[in-house]
Write a protein that holds these residues in place. Structure first.
Motif, PDB file in Angstrom:
ATOM      1  N   ARG A 139       0.803  -1.227   0.000  1.00 28.65           N
ATOM      2  CA  ARG A 139       0.000   0.000   0.000  1.00 28.65           C
ATOM      3  C   ARG A 139       0.830   1.269   0.000  1.00 28.65           C
ATOM      4  O   ARG A 139       0.291   2.371   0.012  1.00 28.65           O
ATOM      5  CB  ARG A 139      -0.971  -0.011   1.195  1.00 28.65           C
ATOM      6  CG  ARG A 139      -1.903  -1.226   1.178  1.00 28.65           C
ATOM      7  CD  ARG A 139      -2.996  -1.157   2.250  1.00 28.65           C
ATOM      8  NE  ARG A 139      -3.645  -2.459   2.420  1.00 28.65           N
ATOM      9  CZ  ARG A 139      -4.917  -2.624   2.776  1.00 28.65           C
ATOM     10  NH1 ARG A 139      -5.687  -1.586   3.010  1.00 28.65           N
ATOM     11  NH2 ARG A 139      -5.419  -3.839   2.904  1.00 28.65           N
ATOM     12  N   PHE A 146      -4.102  -4.386  -8.818  1.00 25.65           N
ATOM     13  CA  PHE A 146      -3.436  -5.363  -7.948  1.00 25.65           C
ATOM     14  C   PHE A 146      -2.261  -6.001  -8.696  1.00 25.65           C
ATOM     15  O   PHE A 146      -1.183  -6.200  -8.129  1.00 25.65           O
ATOM     16  CB  PHE A 146      -4.415  -6.461  -7.515  1.00 25.65           C
ATOM     17  CG  PHE A 146      -5.224  -6.166  -6.278  1.00 25.65           C
ATOM     18  CD1 PHE A 146      -4.622  -6.058  -5.032  1.00 25.65           C
ATOM     19  CD2 PHE A 146      -6.612  -6.028  -6.343  1.00 25.65           C
ATOM     20  CE1 PHE A 146      -5.370  -5.823  -3.876  1.00 25.65           C
ATOM     21  CE2 PHE A 146      -7.369  -5.786  -5.195  1.00 25.65           C
ATOM     22  CZ  PHE A 146      -6.746  -5.678  -3.964  1.00 25.65           C
ATOM     23  N   ARG A 150       2.107  -5.747  -8.266  1.00 29.43           N
ATOM     24  CA  ARG A 150       3.151  -6.791  -8.243  1.00 29.43           C
ATOM     25  C   ARG A 150       4.204  -6.500  -9.296  1.00 29.43           C
ATOM     26  O   ARG A 150       5.400  -6.660  -9.047  1.00 29.43           O
ATOM     27  CB  ARG A 150       2.527  -8.181  -8.466  1.00 29.43           C
ATOM     28  CG  ARG A 150       1.822  -8.711  -7.234  1.00 29.43           C
ATOM     29  CD  ARG A 150       1.244 -10.095  -7.439  1.00 29.43           C
ATOM     30  NE  ARG A 150      -0.005 -10.121  -8.160  1.00 29.43           N
ATOM     31  CZ  ARG A 150      -1.197  -9.836  -7.624  1.00 29.43           C
ATOM     32  NH1 ARG A 150      -1.292  -9.489  -6.361  1.00 29.43           N
ATOM     33  NH2 ARG A 150      -2.291  -9.883  -8.364  1.00 29.43           N
ATOM     34  N   ARG A 169       0.504 -12.940   0.629  1.00 21.24           N
ATOM     35  CA  ARG A 169      -0.382 -12.815  -0.548  1.00 21.24           C
ATOM     36  C   ARG A 169       0.389 -12.487  -1.820  1.00 21.24           C
ATOM     37  O   ARG A 169       1.339 -11.712  -1.811  1.00 21.24           O
ATOM     38  CB  ARG A 169      -1.456 -11.734  -0.369  1.00 21.24           C
ATOM     39  CG  ARG A 169      -2.460 -12.008   0.731  1.00 21.24           C
ATOM     40  CD  ARG A 169      -3.644 -11.055   0.541  1.00 21.24           C
ATOM     41  NE  ARG A 169      -4.600 -11.112   1.614  1.00 21.24           N
ATOM     42  CZ  ARG A 169      -5.541 -12.048   1.725  1.00 21.24           C
ATOM     43  NH1 ARG A 169      -5.647 -12.976   0.805  1.00 21.24           N
ATOM     44  NH2 ARG A 169      -6.370 -12.050   2.751  1.00 21.24           N
ATOM     45  N   GLY A 171      -4.858 -12.522  -6.079  1.00 18.82           N
ATOM     46  CA  GLY A 171      -5.360 -11.717  -7.194  1.00 18.82           C
ATOM     47  C   GLY A 171      -6.439 -12.459  -7.966  1.00 18.82           C
ATOM     48  O   GLY A 171      -7.534 -11.933  -8.202  1.00 18.82           O
ATOM     49  N   PHE A 183      -9.697 -13.780  -5.538  1.00 17.72           N
ATOM     50  CA  PHE A 183     -10.660 -12.741  -5.127  1.00 17.72           C
ATOM     51  C   PHE A 183     -11.425 -12.183  -6.323  1.00 17.72           C
ATOM     52  O   PHE A 183     -12.633 -11.991  -6.252  1.00 17.72           O
ATOM     53  CB  PHE A 183      -9.961 -11.621  -4.340  1.00 17.72           C
ATOM     54  CG  PHE A 183      -9.717 -11.981  -2.895  1.00 17.72           C
ATOM     55  CD1 PHE A 183      -8.717 -12.882  -2.538  1.00 17.72           C
ATOM     56  CD2 PHE A 183     -10.509 -11.453  -1.885  1.00 17.72           C
ATOM     57  CE1 PHE A 183      -8.505 -13.237  -1.211  1.00 17.72           C
ATOM     58  CE2 PHE A 183     -10.305 -11.795  -0.547  1.00 17.72           C
ATOM     59  CZ  PHE A 183      -9.305 -12.689  -0.212  1.00 17.72           C
TER      60      PHE A 183
END
Ligand code: 2DT
Length: 213
Positions: A48, A75, A79, A100, A105, A108
């Motif tokens: 974040r 998301f 990465r 995670r 990714g 979800f």
């Protein structure tokens, strides 16, 4: 235990539902490996702290609305922006414990109804983990642990769907499924053993591979 020329660190990913114990286990593993003298870092996704990560955080805390595809790609971008640093660290001999990764990714976003293969596509070419530790807990049990923080995805019904989609991603070569209903210490013991094995294999020169392998 200093890294020699050709020994690399291991990429160890933790996955599981919210409240499955990932963050606690990652912390304990970090201290353990540090105590053995390994070069090791703890990372987490979403990260974040970056500008992409701030957009993700604002979405997760319901401060902004985004199209499901858009947030999925953010998301993934989060990465990708860390990929080269990740590769540099691994090649320099540092083991990365990652809370995670791409599996979150896909699990979800596809649990929301997005196409599974579409969800996997932007992850192609990211570094593949040497080991994925999946902390397995029934969604109801996880919910009982409390502490769902009120973020967007922290709802029992949705977590049930996420669990189903995680199982579609499980691959027999790099996944280890650990019963996360056990006492913290028992989970920890199993995790330590499996991770040490993989750290050793990577030291001995196992090559880095790419998603989705
Ligand atoms: P935590 O920061 O509490 O782990 O929650 N997620 C995560 C996705 O939907 N896609 C992803 O690629 C990643 C890494 C899982 C983060 C929340 O964001 C979800 C829970």
């Amino acid at each position: 235990l200093g890294a020699n020329n050709n020994s690399r660190g291991a990429l160890v990913v933790f996955e599981g539902l919210d409240r499955s114990g990932k963050t606690s286990q990652c912390g304990r593993l970090l201290s353990y490996l540090e105590g053995l003298g390994h070069s090791v870092e703890l990372w987490r996704f979403p990260d974040r702290t970056t500008s992409v990560g701030q957009m993700i955080s604002s979405y997760l805390t319901n401060k902004s609305q985004l199209d499901d595809h858009t947030i999925h790609l953010l998301f993934s971008a989060n990465r990708w922006e860390k990929r080269s640093m990740m590769e540099t660290k691994l090649k320099a001999g540092t083991t990365l414990i990652v809370d995670r990764y791409s599996y979150s990714g896909v699990a979800f976003s596809s649990a929301k109804g997005l196409d599974f293969e579409w969800c996997k596509a932007p992850e192609v070419g990211l570094l593949a983990p040497d080991l994925v530790v999946y902390l397995d807990i029934p969604p109801e049990k996880a919910a009982e642990r409390g502490g769902y923080g009120g973020e967007r995805y922290e709802q029992l019904e949705f977590q049930r769907k996420v669990a189903q989609h995680y199982m579609l991603l499980k691959d027999s070569s790099s996944w280890e499924i650990v019963d996360a209903c056990q006492a913290l210490e028992d989970v920890e013991k199993q995790v330590k053993e499996m991770v040490l094995q993989h750290v050793r294999t990577c030291r001995k020169g196992k090559t880095l591979s790419y998603m989705w392998s």
